[in-house]
Write an enzyme that holds these catalytic residues in place. Structure first.
Site, PDB file in Angstrom:
ATOM      1  N   ARG A  99      13.776  25.399  56.557  1.00 63.19           N
ATOM      2  CA  ARG A  99      14.931  24.725  56.635  1.00 63.19           C
ATOM      3  C   ARG A  99      14.948  23.319  55.377  1.00 63.19           C
ATOM      4  NH1 ARG A  99      18.118  21.785  60.037  1.00 63.19           N
ATOM      5  NH2 ARG A  99      18.930  23.878  61.414  1.00 63.19           N
ATOM      6  N   TYR A 144       2.765  12.735  44.743  1.00 54.93           N
ATOM      7  CA  TYR A 144       2.345  11.927  43.232  1.00 54.93           C
ATOM      8  C   TYR A 144       2.573  12.637  42.067  1.00 54.93           C
ATOM      9  CZ  TYR A 144      -2.238   8.953  43.064  1.00 54.93           C
ATOM     10  OH  TYR A 144      -2.930   8.684  42.837  1.00 54.93           O
ATOM     11  N   LYS A 216       1.344   5.997  47.447  1.00 58.12           N
ATOM     12  CA  LYS A 216      -0.409   5.874  47.769  1.00 58.12           C
ATOM     13  C   LYS A 216      -0.332   5.850  49.054  1.00 58.12           C
ATOM     14  CE  LYS A 216      -4.263   6.071  45.714  1.00 58.12           C
ATOM     15  NZ  LYS A 216      -4.223   6.677  44.055  1.00 58.12           N
ATOM     16  N   ASP A 288      -3.623   0.424  41.031  1.00 57.75           N
ATOM     17  CA  ASP A 288      -3.332   0.851  39.231  1.00 57.75           C
ATOM     18  C   ASP A 288      -2.520  -1.178  38.571  1.00 57.75           C
ATOM     19  OD1 ASP A 288      -3.387   3.271  39.259  1.00 57.75           O
ATOM     20  OD2 ASP A 288      -1.612   3.547  39.618  1.00 57.75           O
ATOM     21  N   ASP A 311      -8.679   3.049  41.766  1.00 56.74           N
ATOM     22  CA  ASP A 311      -9.594   3.322  40.514  1.00 56.74           C
ATOM     23  C   ASP A 311     -10.622   3.362  39.906  1.00 56.74           C
ATOM     24  OD1 ASP A 311      -6.495   4.262  40.491  1.00 56.74           O
ATOM     25  OD2 ASP A 311      -6.395   1.852  40.292  1.00 56.74           O
ATOM     26  N   ALA A 344     -15.295   5.980  28.003  1.00 55.41           N
ATOM     27  CA  ALA A 344     -15.784   5.002  29.022  1.00 55.41           C
ATOM     28  C   ALA A 344     -14.787   2.996  28.991  1.00 55.41           C
ATOM     29  CB  ALA A 344     -17.039   4.260  28.768  1.00 55.41           C
ATOM     30  N   ALA A 347     -11.503   4.597  34.281  1.00 51.80           N
ATOM     31  CA  ALA A 347     -12.486   5.285  34.956  1.00 51.80           C
ATOM     32  C   ALA A 347     -14.007   5.825  34.573  1.00 51.80           C
ATOM     33  CB  ALA A 347     -11.081   6.666  34.322  1.00 51.80           C
ATOM     34  N   ASN A 458      -6.303  13.380  32.133  1.00 51.72           N
ATOM     35  CA  ASN A 458      -5.172  14.273  32.242  1.00 51.72           C
ATOM     36  C   ASN A 458      -3.608  13.627  31.446  1.00 51.72           C
ATOM     37  OD1 ASN A 458      -5.375  15.107  34.885  1.00 51.72           O
ATOM     38  ND2 ASN A 458      -6.078  13.041  36.216  1.00 51.72           N
ATOM     39  N   ASN A 498      -9.974  15.475  42.980  1.00 51.84           N
ATOM     40  CA  ASN A 498      -8.997  14.657  42.664  1.00 51.84           C
ATOM     41  C   ASN A 498      -9.796  13.561  43.643  1.00 51.84           C
ATOM     42  OD1 ASN A 498      -6.255  13.474  43.884  1.00 51.84           O
ATOM     43  ND2 ASN A 498      -5.025  15.825  43.340  1.00 51.84           N
TER      44      ASN A 498
HETATM   45  P1  NAI Z   1      -8.297   4.565  29.325  1.00 51.25           P
HETATM   46  O1  NAI Z   1      -7.237   4.125  28.385  1.00 51.25           O
HETATM   47  O2  NAI Z   1      -8.423   3.175  30.115  1.00 51.25           O
HETATM   48  O3  NAI Z   1      -9.432   4.630  29.096  1.00 51.25           O
HETATM   49  C1  NAI Z   1      -9.983   5.884  28.047  1.00 51.25           C
HETATM   50  C2  NAI Z   1     -11.349   5.887  27.015  1.00 51.25           C
HETATM   51  O4  NAI Z   1     -11.316   7.184  26.399  1.00 51.25           O
HETATM   52  C3  NAI Z   1     -10.777   4.148  26.605  1.00 51.25           C
HETATM   53  O5  NAI Z   1     -11.914   3.598  26.774  1.00 51.25           O
HETATM   54  C4  NAI Z   1     -10.884   4.754  24.818  1.00 51.25           C
HETATM   55  O6  NAI Z   1     -11.453   4.250  24.077  1.00 51.25           O
HETATM   56  C5  NAI Z   1     -11.605   6.054  25.373  1.00 51.25           C
HETATM   57  N1  NAI Z   1     -11.149   7.383  23.906  1.00 51.25           N
HETATM   58  C6  NAI Z   1     -10.656   7.034  23.015  1.00 51.25           C
HETATM   59  N2  NAI Z   1     -10.863   8.245  22.099  1.00 51.25           N
HETATM   60  C7  NAI Z   1     -12.116   8.300  22.184  1.00 51.25           C
HETATM   61  C8  NAI Z   1     -12.463   8.770  21.859  1.00 51.25           C
HETATM   62  N3  NAI Z   1     -11.966  10.167  20.010  1.00 51.25           N
HETATM   63  N4  NAI Z   1     -14.246   9.088  22.262  1.00 51.25           N
HETATM   64  C9  NAI Z   1     -14.369   8.858  22.573  1.00 51.25           C
HETATM   65  N5  NAI Z   1     -14.301   7.883  23.484  1.00 51.25           N
HETATM   66  C10 NAI Z   1     -12.167   7.522  23.421  1.00 51.25           C
HETATM   67  O7  NAI Z   1      -7.359   5.688  30.589  1.00 51.25           O
HETATM   68  P2  NAI Z   1      -8.955   5.641  32.223  1.00 51.25           P
HETATM   69  O8  NAI Z   1      -7.737   5.091  32.838  1.00 51.25           O
HETATM   70  O9  NAI Z   1     -10.425   5.434  32.396  1.00 51.25           O
HETATM   71  O10 NAI Z   1      -8.332   7.106  31.894  1.00 51.25           O
HETATM   72  C11 NAI Z   1      -8.777   8.428  31.620  1.00 51.25           C
HETATM   73  C12 NAI Z   1      -8.296   9.281  31.611  1.00 51.25           C
HETATM   74  O11 NAI Z   1      -9.494   9.972  33.581  1.00 51.25           O
HETATM   75  C13 NAI Z   1      -6.866   9.713  31.810  1.00 51.25           C
HETATM   76  O12 NAI Z   1      -6.599  10.580  31.460  1.00 51.25           O
HETATM   77  C14 NAI Z   1      -6.649   9.690  33.396  1.00 51.25           C
HETATM   78  O13 NAI Z   1      -5.966  10.744  33.873  1.00 51.25           O
HETATM   79  C15 NAI Z   1      -8.344  10.621  33.469  1.00 51.25           C
HETATM   80  N6  NAI Z   1      -8.586  10.395  35.408  1.00 51.25           N
HETATM   81  C16 NAI Z   1      -8.933  11.144  35.852  1.00 51.25           C
HETATM   82  C17 NAI Z   1      -9.509  10.875  37.322  1.00 51.25           C
HETATM   83  C18 NAI Z   1      -9.563  11.837  38.145  1.00 51.25           C
HETATM   84  O14 NAI Z   1      -9.901  13.001  37.629  1.00 51.25           O
HETATM   85  N7  NAI Z   1      -9.648  11.686  39.701  1.00 51.25           N
HETATM   86  C19 NAI Z   1      -8.964   9.617  38.273  1.00 51.25           C
HETATM   87  C20 NAI Z   1      -8.851   8.759  36.593  1.00 51.25           C
HETATM   88  C21 NAI Z   1      -8.461   8.552  35.630  1.00 51.25           C
END
Ligand code: NAI
Length: 617
Positions: A99, A144, A216, A288, A311, A344, A347, A458, A498
């Site tokens: 339901r 989520y 979470k 986070d 994270d 870098a 993540a 993502n 994931n």
């Molecule tokens: P963040 O913003 O900390 O890192 C992104 C990095 O990419 C920054 O250091 C930035 O300077 C760099 N960046 C930006 N433009 C660039 C370029 N042209 N060339 C090279 N590097 C560049 O974000 P965070 O938290 O590290 O997440 C990054 C991505 O990873 C997000 O989209 C997030 O959703 C995804 N993610 C996926 C996970 C999974 O698959 N399990 C888990 C955690 C995050």
């Protein structure tokens, strides 16, 4: 005792003490509890067949831990004064789930579906968990990411009722009292805490961060069998730098910029210390936080208390397991493979650090050897000695490579960098959609037979490459896992990298062993266990990670690995407890199979328990 002859248990002080003692000395959340008033303040569901309560009538219906709604039997309705408060028919849990799913499916938007699920959790916990576990693959995106992200962004507008512990940086003196609302020292197993600064890729959400902790925890229960009444969601309200929230008249958090520095550190420290005093067995899961705080906090506490940062550690661990599974196909040792991390940030560096830990702890490489295999590339280019100091963050710096091999190329050009490094694995965590172009992938394919490519950014629109392109460009040779679900592409199921494959199992293992800390070796065991469950081990055409449908089994397997490692490391504090059934000390079984059964038997499941009426005597 028959269904038509319900029992009432007179609860004397002695019985009460005995029941409490059973809870106190139980290895897990699986002991009986009583619910419903000042002395009986805990409302735990249990794996045991009985639940005691002295609630009745509307009060019982309004208690989400005890409420069965239309599934209350006639004898229960009689005994608990529920007659005339429910329609005549008595439903099974399965009928209720059907339901509820029908109602859910009729809702026109994902945000409304999210609100429906939240409301159900507040009404009938068993039904909520039965519903989401039955439809987990479909509902993940609702409860989520990404829909919970929308709910968090609109937290103050959508607010209906509080659902966690809200700690205010301006009133650190209230921390201990705030935690006291959640029960006695032995009542809590797992705490998820966030300061709301770095939520799910949507940044600073201030007090709305409470809703990432509840999401979470829902996954900890649905996937990891953590008891839903033995957890606390906590937000540390430290203000927000999100201008939109600061200007929103409805915003419900501290309306000032984020407090940082010593005051922030002292606040976090007071919280951690209060948890250690108040709930000494509980695992703290940091969620986070902003990147620099996240690393500092984890570094500060990981050798002192059982704590975890999903994270940093969860993302790294699941990615390492994915890489290990792929290396099984390419028949390459992790020691020999070269990894290029594109992006870098938190993540990317988290993943790189976990890979280093794994190479050290499992492959017995030195730190220098391990770092030599991993290259980071961020917005200013490949992290080499040629980059000015202000273009490299503190967390990226340990991964700096000598620039000599790259002197003749443009280190901001991914294709050129790939041409020099010749990586076996290319990971994207850059949020730069389409960064892995055909040229980049062609270049990589020149040097490796089966390129391993993980575009993790993502949501879907930010992926560095789409799996169908990668498959086409490499004639199907690519081994791919993505950050978002893609389903089946070109006849291949694409693995979703994931975190939920790993954090519930690690958390469950930490709780059941009552580990004194969550060590790198325990995480390494979790990675090995997840990699060993990869369908690719059976057939190279299979996905790199298992199906979310098997998540409960996967979590139990990972928890078993963690429990056994904690025991081997002499950190399994549970072995110092007396069993509630006798005065014997609890012993974690030595054999893997028996330990797996031991773990599984303690996982909470969404089932209705028989209610026994308690009356004070
Ligand atoms: P963040 O913003 O900390 O890192 C992104 C990095 O990419 C920054 O250091 C930035 O300077 C760099 N960046 C930006 N433009 C660039 C370029 N042209 N060339 C090279 N590097 C560049 O974000 P965070 O938290 O590290 O997440 C990054 C991505 O990873 C997000 O989209 C997030 O959703 C995804 N993610 C996926 C996970 C999974 O698959 N399990 C888990 C955690 C995050």
């Amino acid at each position: 005792m028959t269904e038509s002859d319900p029992e009432t248990v007179a609860i004397t002080d002695r019985t009460l003490r005995a029941l409490h003692n059973r809870i106190k000395t139980s290895p897990s959340a699986s002991s009986a509890d009583i619910a419903g008033g000042s002395d009986f303040s805990r409302t735990s569901l249990t794996r045991e067949p009985l639940q005691y309560t002295y609630l009745e009538g509307k009060q019982l219906l309004n208690n989400p831990s005890l409420n069965k709604g239309s599934a209350f039997s006639y004898p229960e309705r009689r005994q608990f004064k529920l007659e005339c408060l429910l329609p005549t028919a008595v439903n099974t849990l399965e009928e209720q789930v059907d339901r509820a799913y029908g109602q859910y499916s009729m809702l026109p938007s994902d945000l409304l579906k999210n609100a429906f699920c939240q409301s159900m959790k507040e009404q009938n916990q068993v039904l909520y968990y039965a519903l989401i576990t039955k439809h987990l693959e479909e509902m993940m995106k609702i409860i989520y990411t990404p829909t919970q992200g929308d709910a968090i962004m609109h937290y103050s507008k959508l607010f209906r009722r509080p659902n966690g512990c809200y700690l205010n940086i301006n009133r650190p003196d209230l921390i201990e009292a705030g935690l006291s609302h959640w029960g006695r020292s032995e009542d809590i197993d797992y705490i998820v805490v966030s300061d709301g600064e770095g939520i799910l890729g949507i940044g600073d959400q201030g007090v709305g961060g409470i809703a990432i902790t509840t999401a979470k925890l829902a996954l900890m229960t649905a996937c990891g069998g953590i008891h839903p009444d033995r957890v606390i969601p906590v937000v540390l309200d430290c203000g927000t730098n999100n201008k939109e929230l600061l200007n929103d008249p409805l915003y419900m958090g501290n309306r000032h910029e984020r407090v940082s520095g010593e005051e922030y550190d002292n606040f976090v420290d007071r919280f951690v210390k209060a948890v250690r005093v108040k709930f000494r067995e509980a695992v703290i899961h940091f969620e986070d936080f902003g990147t620099s705080n996240a690393y500092r906090i984890l570094d500060k506490y990981m050798d002192e208390i059982p704590c975890f940062n999903d994270d940093i550690q969860g993302t790294g661990a699941v990615t390492m397991a994915t890489i290990k599974a792929a290396l099984h196909v390419t028949k390459m040792s992790p020691k020999d493979c070269k990894i290029l991390m594109f992006g870098a940030g938190s993540a990317g560096v988290g993943i790189a650090s976990q890979i280093v830990d794994n190479l050290i702890n499992v492959e017995h490489m030195t730190e220098e050897e391990a770092r030599d295999r991993i290259f980071l590339m961020d917005r200013y280019g490949l992290i080499t000695s040629a980059l000015p100091a202000d273009k490299v963050t503190d967390h990226q710096r340990p991964f700096t490579h000598d620039n000599a091999p790259f002197e003749n190329i443009d280190i901001t050009d991914l294709k050129s960098v790939v041409g020099v490094i010749k990586p076996d694995v290319l990971i994207g965590a850059s949020t730069q959609a389409g960064a892995f172009t055909k040229e980049v992938v062609d270049e990589m394919s020149k040097y490796v037979e089966r390129p391993i490519i993980l575009p993790l950014s993502n949501p879907t629109k930010l992926h560095e490459a789409k799996p169908d392109d990668l498959i086409e460009w490499t004639d199907g040779k690519v081994l791919v896992a993505t950050g978002s679900p893609f389903g089946v592409v070109h006849g291949r199921k694409i693995a979703e990298n994931n975190n939920m494959f790993i954090f519930p199992g690690i958390g469950l293992g930490a709780v059941l062993s009552r580990t004194r800390k969550i060590t790198k070796k325990q995480i390494a065991c979790a990675i090995e266990e997840l990699a060993s469950l990869s369908p690719v081990l059976i057939n190279p055409e299979n996905p790199l990670l298992p199906s979310i449908k098997d998540i409960e089994y996967i979590s139990a397997r990972i928890a078993t690995a963690v429990v056994l490692k904690s025991k081997e490391e002499g950190l399994a504090h549970v072995e110092e407890h007396a069993s509630y059934a006798s005065d014997d000390l609890i012993r974690i079984p030595d054999s893997y199979e028996e330990c797996f059964e031991w773990v599984r038997s303690q996982m909470w499941k969404p089932e209705y328990r028989r209610l026994v009426r308690a009356r004070l005597s």
